[in-house]
Design an enzyme around this catalytic site. Structure first.
Site, PDB file in Angstrom:
ATOM      1  CD  GLU A 298      19.807-132.055 -95.523  1.00  0.00           C
ATOM      2  OE1 GLU A 298      18.830-131.534 -94.948  1.00  0.00           O
ATOM      3  OE2 GLU A 298      20.818-131.393 -95.864  1.00  0.00           O
TER       4      GLU A 298
ATOM      5  CE  LYS B 240      13.700-128.278-100.343  1.00  0.00           C
ATOM      6  NZ  LYS B 240      15.075-128.437-100.731  1.00  0.00           N
TER       7      LYS B 240
ATOM      8  CG  ASN C 244      17.637-122.692 -94.105  1.00  0.00           C
ATOM      9  OD1 ASN C 244      17.900-123.464 -95.022  1.00  0.00           O
ATOM     10  ND2 ASN C 244      17.211-121.458 -94.311  1.00  0.00           N
TER      11      ASN C 244
ATOM     12  CE  LYS D  27      16.506-122.011-100.563  1.00  0.00           C
ATOM     13  NZ  LYS D  27      17.154-122.054 -99.241  1.00  0.00           N
TER      14      LYS D  27
ATOM     15  CG  HIS E 210      20.980-126.171 -93.200  1.00  0.00           C
ATOM     16  ND1 HIS E 210      20.261-127.225 -92.673  1.00  0.00           N
ATOM     17  CD2 HIS E 210      21.203-126.500 -94.497  1.00  0.00           C
ATOM     18  CE1 HIS E 210      20.055-128.133 -93.619  1.00  0.00           C
ATOM     19  NE2 HIS E 210      20.615-127.718 -94.731  1.00  0.00           N
TER      20      HIS E 210
ATOM     21  CG  HIS F   1      25.506-123.548 -94.341  1.00  0.00           C
ATOM     22  ND1 HIS F   1      24.438-122.775 -94.735  1.00  0.00           N
ATOM     23  CD2 HIS F   1      25.432-124.667 -95.074  1.00  0.00           C
ATOM     24  CE1 HIS F   1      23.751-123.402 -95.655  1.00  0.00           C
ATOM     25  NE2 HIS F   1      24.330-124.563 -95.887  1.00  0.00           N
TER      26      HIS F   1
ATOM     27  CD  GLU G 129      15.301-119.671 -97.057  1.00  0.00           C
ATOM     28  OE1 GLU G 129      15.560-120.555 -97.896  1.00  0.00           O
ATOM     29  OE2 GLU G 129      16.061-119.329 -96.157  1.00  0.00           O
TER      30      GLU G 129
ATOM     31  NE  ARG H  14      17.304-112.031-121.375  1.00  0.00           N
ATOM     32  CZ  ARG H  14      17.745-111.906-122.624  1.00  0.00           C
ATOM     33  NH1 ARG H  14      17.365-112.759-123.554  1.00  0.00           N
ATOM     34  NH2 ARG H  14      18.552-110.924-122.948  1.00  0.00           N
TER      35      ARG H  14
ATOM     36  CG  HIS I   7      25.104-130.354 -97.065  1.00  0.00           C
ATOM     37  ND1 HIS I   7      25.314-129.049 -96.692  1.00  0.00           N
ATOM     38  CD2 HIS I   7      23.760-130.521 -97.100  1.00  0.00           C
ATOM     39  CE1 HIS I   7      24.146-128.451 -96.524  1.00  0.00           C
ATOM     40  NE2 HIS I   7      23.185-129.321 -96.762  1.00  0.00           N
TER      41      HIS I   7
ATOM     42  NE  ARG J  32      12.909-123.487-100.168  1.00  0.00           N
ATOM     43  CZ  ARG J  32      13.067-123.693-101.462  1.00  0.00           C
ATOM     44  NH1 ARG J  32      12.338-123.010-102.326  1.00  0.00           N
ATOM     45  NH2 ARG J  32      13.937-124.564-101.914  1.00  0.00           N
TER      46      ARG J  32
HETATM   47  N1  LIG Z   1      19.487-126.883-103.815  1.00  0.00           N
HETATM   48  C1  LIG Z   1      19.194-127.299-102.628  1.00  0.00           C
HETATM   49  O1  LIG Z   1      18.082-127.124-102.149  1.00  0.00           O
HETATM   50  C2  LIG Z   1      20.229-128.043-101.846  1.00  0.00           C
HETATM   51  C3  LIG Z   1      19.884-128.667-100.642  1.00  0.00           C
HETATM   52  C4  LIG Z   1      20.864-129.399 -99.959  1.00  0.00           C
HETATM   53  C5  LIG Z   1      22.144-129.497-100.488  1.00  0.00           C
HETATM   54  N2  LIG Z   1      22.446-128.879-101.662  1.00  0.00           N
HETATM   55  C6  LIG Z   1      23.796-128.973-102.239  1.00  0.00           C
HETATM   56  O2  LIG Z   1      24.033-130.334-102.548  1.00  0.00           O
HETATM   57  C7  LIG Z   1      25.440-130.572-102.558  1.00  0.00           C
HETATM   58  C8  LIG Z   1      25.729-131.880-101.865  1.00  0.00           C
HETATM   59  O3  LIG Z   1      25.057-132.883-102.577  1.00  0.00           O
HETATM   60  P1  LIG Z   1      25.360-134.430-102.376  1.00  0.00           P
HETATM   61  O4  LIG Z   1      25.490-134.729-100.937  1.00  0.00           O
HETATM   62  O5  LIG Z   1      24.350-135.150-103.171  1.00  0.00           O
HETATM   63  O6  LIG Z   1      26.826-134.617-102.943  1.00  0.00           O
HETATM   64  P2  LIG Z   1      27.426-134.757-104.416  1.00  0.00           P
HETATM   65  O7  LIG Z   1      26.521-134.257-105.448  1.00  0.00           O
HETATM   66  O8  LIG Z   1      28.780-134.170-104.359  1.00  0.00           O
HETATM   67  O9  LIG Z   1      27.574-136.337-104.591  1.00  0.00           O
HETATM   68  C9  LIG Z   1      28.400-137.048-103.723  1.00  0.00           C
HETATM   69  C10 LIG Z   1      29.359-137.985-104.444  1.00  0.00           C
HETATM   70  O10 LIG Z   1      28.687-139.178-104.754  1.00  0.00           O
HETATM   71  C11 LIG Z   1      28.828-139.509-106.117  1.00  0.00           C
HETATM   72  N3  LIG Z   1      27.572-140.125-106.502  1.00  0.00           N
HETATM   73  C12 LIG Z   1      26.385-139.524-106.672  1.00  0.00           C
HETATM   74  N4  LIG Z   1      25.431-140.420-106.892  1.00  0.00           N
HETATM   75  C13 LIG Z   1      26.021-141.627-106.887  1.00  0.00           C
HETATM   76  C14 LIG Z   1      25.550-142.946-107.077  1.00  0.00           C
HETATM   77  N5  LIG Z   1      24.268-143.213-107.243  1.00  0.00           N
HETATM   78  N6  LIG Z   1      26.440-143.951-107.053  1.00  0.00           N
HETATM   79  C15 LIG Z   1      27.746-143.702-106.826  1.00  0.00           C
HETATM   80  N7  LIG Z   1      28.259-142.481-106.628  1.00  0.00           N
HETATM   81  C16 LIG Z   1      27.396-141.453-106.659  1.00  0.00           C
HETATM   82  C17 LIG Z   1      29.101-138.195-106.793  1.00  0.00           C
HETATM   83  O11 LIG Z   1      29.782-138.399-107.993  1.00  0.00           O
HETATM   84  C18 LIG Z   1      29.922-137.481-105.745  1.00  0.00           C
HETATM   85  O12 LIG Z   1      31.258-137.876-105.840  1.00  0.00           O
HETATM   86  C19 LIG Z   1      26.079-129.361-101.908  1.00  0.00           C
HETATM   87  O13 LIG Z   1      26.681-128.584-102.898  1.00  0.00           O
HETATM   88  C20 LIG Z   1      24.896-128.610-101.299  1.00  0.00           C
HETATM   89  O14 LIG Z   1      25.093-127.219-101.275  1.00  0.00           O
HETATM   90  C21 LIG Z   1      21.528-128.173-102.346  1.00  0.00           C
END
Ligand SMILES: NC(=O)c1ccc[n+]([C@@H]2O[C@H](COP(=O)([O-])OP(=O)(O)OC[C@H]3O[C@@H](n4cnc5c(N)ncnc54)[C@H](O)[C@@H]3O)[C@@H](O)[C@H]2O)c1
Length: 532
Positions: free
Chosen positions: A358, A400, A418, A316, A421, A425, A410, A294, A438, A414
């Site tokens: 971003e 943020k 987006n 999130k 987005h 999306h 949100e 939990r 993304h 918040r």
């Molecule tokens: N929670 C939130 O508020 C929020 C906000 C925006 C996006 N997201 C989510 O984030 C995800 C996208 O995240 P992302 O763009 O970081 O992609 P990701 O986590 O898939 O990472 C991208 C790639 O880079 C590699 N990688 C990561 N760090 C590295 C480093 N330092 N050196 C070499 N390789 C590295 C990873 O292994 C992966 O293959 C999506 O699922 C999206 O929905 C969440």
């Protein structure tokens, strides 16, 4: 490299603190008053006597413009400069602005016996002033300047501190952003070398009974050792769980596997999960932490720029369903975020660009100075200059943090985060999450939202072009091939569609967006049809 600007009232110690800070950070000190004296061959007092204040301010603004274009420096800015003309905007869009704030009592102690401060002298022709006149003049001037000083990125209280102590505090605060959420408040640390000092930072969360590091195999090889070493130094037993990279890992199947491993390893309510990776790892490990027993604590160690400027902050966490992305999740705040800028050195270029999307988003939503910084410093950012990165990650996290503190779940505000987005999306969904990162989808989404806002008369078309020009300089897409009808179907399904009406975040100007609840479909269709 960008700059760090020290601002504050006369007597706050900008030059003496600046000297120490510059030395400790391996930067140069630029002292604006000294530069003005060098340029004019006069003392500040002589310039005031000859040119009066307006003349001095003109010279000061010229010197500031030159200094602001420089790099790799700590700049001691004249006490009155932030309150004049466009100086504050110039400083804020050229580097991190730090206000050295001292109490009026302390300032008076420091200033009462000095006689070379023209702004504390009586107006010409006035009688010689008493100490109480001078103090009243100081307090009036201070009160008038505080609103400008308050626009600094970072405020450091230097009352009662020696210059060396003030420099230490400034350095600490430059790299820290606090998310204020009552007892769930936490710090985001943004700096190079954070993994090297992992144990001393994580020690603040003790007692920790055990830890699980959730990461990808490649990141485990690159950075897992430093994290485990830090835990070992604190005698915290740890396991490492490596999941395959990619969006497909954000699944219930993966959560179930992870939870089984956590049970088998005996993690309890005093344990901590460490999310070492990008947004995928942050969302997945965060959701594991939110649901295991939990809810247990977790630490974000974001290693992509996108995760450092966005995904790791705000709590999130989610996994995907085959039907829709991020559909099952929770709000679960981390206990700490460690954004080590060094980890970005191994990040593929394409992901660096995607993270910058971003950053641009944060600029458009809330901070024109951040947007302008990216316009001016795109090459440094793409070259991973540490001070420039610290600036954009810091500004993004501050925006943020403020939005999340005001509207954690949100309920309203918040949603502005987006921006880009709704279309973004839909583009991701239409491409089956295969072709677009993304950040790339958000880039095309921001272009679409800007064009739409301009068609609706909300946003100047030259500003919409400015947005497109910046994204294109960063190597980010303005287009994406997708069928317009398909995009509209995905958008209608979007969680942000309310009661059948399509809600979008649209810009009014750079630095300010608005929520529009009844976007006319005909206009949207026109914009979408031009995207591919
Ligand atoms: N929670 C939130 O508020 C929020 C906000 C925006 C996006 N997201 C989510 O984030 C995800 C996208 O995240 P992302 O763009 O970081 O992609 P990701 O986590 O898939 O990472 C991208 C790639 O880079 C590699 N990688 C990561 N760090 C590295 C480093 N330092 N050196 C070499 N390789 C590295 C990873 O292994 C992966 O293959 C999506 O699922 C999206 O929905 C969440």
């Amino acid at each position: 490299v960008s700059s760090i600007f020290l601002i504050g009232f006369m007597g706050a110690g900008k030059t003496s603190v600046g000297q120490i800070l510059a030395r400790r950070m391996g930067l140069r000190l630029a002292d604006c008053d000294a530069l003005i004296q060098k340029l004019t061959g006069m003392t500040i007092g002589e310039i005031f006597a000859r040119e009066r204040e307006p003349g001095f301010r003109r010279i000061e603004a010229k010197v500031l413009r030159e200094v602001a274009g420089g790099s790799g420096q700590v700049v001691a800015v004249g006490g009155g400069a932030p309150a004049h003309g466009d100086n504050m905007r110039l400083l804020r869009s050229s580097g991190t602005v730090v206000w050295l704030r001292a109490s009026p009592q302390e300032l008076w102690q420091r200033l009462r016996s000095v006689s070379d401060r023209p702004m504390l002298r009586p107006p010409t022709g006035g009688r010689a002033s008493s100490a109480s006149d001078r103090r009243a003049r100081m307090e009036k001037l201070l009160a008038a300047r505080i609103p400008y000083y308050s626009e600094a990125h970072v405020t450091v209280d230097v009352s009662g501190l020696t210059p060396a102590q003030a420099a230490s505090r400034a350095r600490e605060q430059i790299r820290k952003v606090r998310v204020e959420l009552g007892e769930r408040s936490y710090d985001i640390l943004i700096d190079s070398g954070l993994l090297e000092t992992f144990s001393s930072t994580i020690a603040k969360l003790r007692p920790i009974t055990s830890a699980a590091v959730i990461t990808h195999p490649k990141l485990d090889r690159l950075y897992g050792g430093a994290v485990r070493e830090g835990l070992r130094e604190l005698s915290i037993p740890a396991i490492t769980l490596a999941v395959p990279p990619g969006e497909r890992s954000k699944s219930f199947r993966q959560i179930q596997k992870l939870q089984a491993c956590l049970v088998r390893a005996g993690l309890d309510r005093g344990s901590v999960i460490i999310a070492l990776g990008g947004g995928v790892i942050g969302d997945l490990a965060g959701f594991a932490a939110a649901t295991y027993m939990r809810g247990i604590r977790f630490v974000q160690v974001p290693t992509t720029l996108l995760a450092q400027v966005d995904a790791s902050v705000g709590g999130k966490v989610a996994v995907n369903l085959p039907e829709a992305k991020n559909m099952v999740g929770s709000f679960h705040q981390p206990s700490l975020v460690l954004a080590d800028l060094d980890t970005l050195r191994t990040l593929p270029r394409r992901h660096v660009r995607a993270g910058l999307a971003e950053v641009v988003k944060h600029g458009i939503v809330a901070d024109e100075d951040l947007f302008r910084f990216v316009e001016q410093r795109a090459p440094e950012l793409l070259g991973l200059d540490p001070l420039a990165l610290q600036y954009v990650v810091g500004c993004s996290c501050r925006i943020k943090a403020q939005v999340v503190a005001a509207d954690e779940r949100e309920g309203g505000l918040r949603a502005i985060l987006n921006f880009g987005h709704t279309v973004g999306h839909a583009l991701e969904s239409a491409s089956g999450y295969r072709h677009l990162l993304h950040g790339e989808a958000i880039s095309a989404g921001m272009v679409a939202a800007s064009r739409l806002a301009s068609r609706l008369g909300l946003f100047d078309s030259d500003q919409a072009e400015r947005v497109e020009a910046l994204l294109s300089r960063l190597g980010l897409p303005a287009r994406a091939s997708a069928d317009c009808g398909e995009l509209l179907t995905f958008m209608a399904r979007d969680k942000k569609a309310r009661a059948g009406r399509l809600r979008m975040i649209l810009p009014r100007r750079i630095g300010c967006v608005t929520i529009v609840d009844d976007v006319p479909e005909s206009e949207l269709t026109r914009v979408l049809s031009k995207l591919s």
